[in-house]
Design a protein around this motif. Structure first.
Motif, PDB file in Angstrom:
ATOM      1  N   UNK A  31      30.637  39.797  27.771  1.00 16.90           N
ATOM      2  CA  UNK A  31      30.271  40.170  26.400  1.00 16.90           C
ATOM      3  C   UNK A  31      28.829  40.675  26.387  1.00 16.90           C
ATOM      4  N   UNK A  32      28.558  41.645  25.529  1.00 16.11           N
ATOM      5  CA  UNK A  32      27.209  42.185  25.403  1.00 16.11           C
ATOM      6  C   UNK A  32      26.251  41.116  24.883  1.00 16.11           C
ATOM      7  N   UNK A  33      25.023  41.199  25.343  1.00 16.46           N
ATOM      8  CA  UNK A  33      24.019  40.239  24.885  1.00 16.46           C
ATOM      9  C   UNK A  33      23.056  40.870  23.885  1.00 16.46           C
ATOM     10  N   UNK A  34      23.186  42.172  23.653  1.00 16.46           N
ATOM     11  CA  UNK A  34      22.308  42.872  22.711  1.00 16.46           C
ATOM     12  C   UNK A  34      23.138  43.444  21.572  1.00 16.46           C
ATOM     13  N   UNK A  35      22.532  43.506  20.403  1.00 18.49           N
ATOM     14  CA  UNK A  35      23.185  44.086  19.228  1.00 18.49           C
ATOM     15  C   UNK A  35      23.247  45.607  19.370  1.00 18.49           C
ATOM     16  N   UNK A 106      23.780  51.267  42.996  1.00 21.02           N
ATOM     17  CA  UNK A 106      24.129  50.842  41.646  1.00 21.02           C
ATOM     18  C   UNK A 106      24.498  49.373  41.660  1.00 21.02           C
ATOM     19  N   UNK A 107      24.478  48.771  40.485  1.00 19.28           N
ATOM     20  CA  UNK A 107      24.966  47.410  40.286  1.00 19.28           C
ATOM     21  C   UNK A 107      26.225  47.475  39.437  1.00 19.28           C
ATOM     22  N   UNK A 108      27.168  46.608  39.719  1.00 19.96           N
ATOM     23  CA  UNK A 108      28.305  46.388  38.832  1.00 19.96           C
ATOM     24  C   UNK A 108      28.642  44.902  38.881  1.00 19.96           C
ATOM     25  N   UNK A 109      29.339  44.442  37.879  1.00 19.33           N
ATOM     26  CA  UNK A 109      29.707  43.030  37.852  1.00 19.33           C
ATOM     27  C   UNK A 109      30.779  42.745  38.892  1.00 19.33           C
ATOM     28  N   UNK A 110      30.668  41.604  39.553  1.00 18.22           N
ATOM     29  CA  UNK A 110      31.676  41.228  40.538  1.00 18.22           C
ATOM     30  C   UNK A 110      33.060  41.147  39.900  1.00 18.22           C
ATOM     31  N   UNK A 111      33.109  40.772  38.634  1.00 18.26           N
ATOM     32  CA  UNK A 111      34.383  40.629  37.925  1.00 18.26           C
ATOM     33  C   UNK A 111      35.011  41.964  37.527  1.00 18.26           C
ATOM     34  N   UNK A 112      34.280  43.053  37.667  1.00 13.74           N
ATOM     35  CA  UNK A 112      34.784  44.373  37.256  1.00 13.74           C
ATOM     36  C   UNK A 112      35.502  45.031  38.439  1.00 13.74           C
ATOM     37  N   UNK A 113      36.699  44.506  38.729  1.00 11.67           N
ATOM     38  CA  UNK A 113      37.438  44.964  39.907  1.00 11.67           C
ATOM     39  C   UNK A 113      37.821  46.432  39.827  1.00 11.67           C
ATOM     40  N   UNK A 134      21.025  38.363  36.055  1.00 11.96           N
ATOM     41  CA  UNK A 134      20.914  39.489  35.130  1.00 11.96           C
ATOM     42  C   UNK A 134      20.959  38.949  33.698  1.00 11.96           C
ATOM     43  N   UNK A 135      20.834  39.829  32.729  1.00 13.83           N
ATOM     44  CA  UNK A 135      20.814  39.387  31.327  1.00 13.83           C
ATOM     45  C   UNK A 135      22.089  38.656  30.923  1.00 13.83           C
ATOM     46  N   UNK A 136      23.206  39.094  31.461  1.00 17.60           N
ATOM     47  CA  UNK A 136      24.484  38.497  31.101  1.00 17.60           C
ATOM     48  C   UNK A 136      24.750  37.197  31.854  1.00 17.60           C
ATOM     49  N   UNK A 137      23.919  36.903  32.850  1.00 13.73           N
ATOM     50  CA  UNK A 137      24.088  35.733  33.709  1.00 13.73           C
ATOM     51  C   UNK A 137      25.472  35.722  34.349  1.00 13.73           C
TER      52      UNK A 137
END
Length: 151
Positions: A31-35, A106-113, A134-137
């Motif tokens: 989930x996004x952490x910024x509005x 680049x970075x991507x989330x490990x969960x973003x298969x 990262x911001x999303x932890x």
């Protein structure tokens, strides 16, 4: 479909595209952490002045974006869900490789298969894993591409 550099006057539309695509992908990405307001300000004040902002434009509607930070970072690549699977991400990635011919990371989330498979299909290799600094932890993975890599 036209790939083009975005104009700074489009910063709000680009921020809204990022927001929309992130919302479409909650699950594979956190989930996004910024509005949305914070995302608009970040795009206007931070990204447009310091990044190459590229968009895919279809009849005036922005449906994908890519942010490049020279010399070798692909900071963001997002494609609206209704345009996924049509080669648009591949076109943007080819453009990124042409703009940064010595290599990219680049970075991507490990969960973003889905994203991970996409980048690996395009010659990127994982070189670093984190436990979520990262911001999303959320754990992420850094990928690199080099024209010298032979898979």
């Amino acid at each position: 479909m036209v790939l083009r550099r975005a104009d700074s006057s489009e910063s709000e539309a680009v921020a809204e595209l990022i927001w929309r695509v992130r919302e479409q992908n909650v699950g594979p990405i956190p989930q996004q952490v910024h509005s949305l307001a914070e995302t608009r300000a970040w795009m206007r004040d931070m990204m447009f002045p310091t990044r190459e902002v590229w968009v895919a434009d279809t009849r005036g509607a922005l449906v994908a974006l890519m942010l490049l930070r020279h010399p070798d970072w692909l900071d963001q690549l997002y494609v609206d869900a209704s345009f996924c699977g049509k080669g648009l991400g591949s076109r943007l990635l080819a453009l990124a490789k042409a703009r940064c011919p010595a290599g990219l990371q680049l970075w991507t989330f490990q969960s973003n298969f889905g994203a991970r498979r996409f980048y690996e299909r395009h010659g990127f290799v994982p070189v670093e894993y984190t436990d979520g600094d990262n911001e999303e932890q959320s754990p992420d993975v850094r990928y690199k591409w080099s024209p010298d890599l032979h898979l």
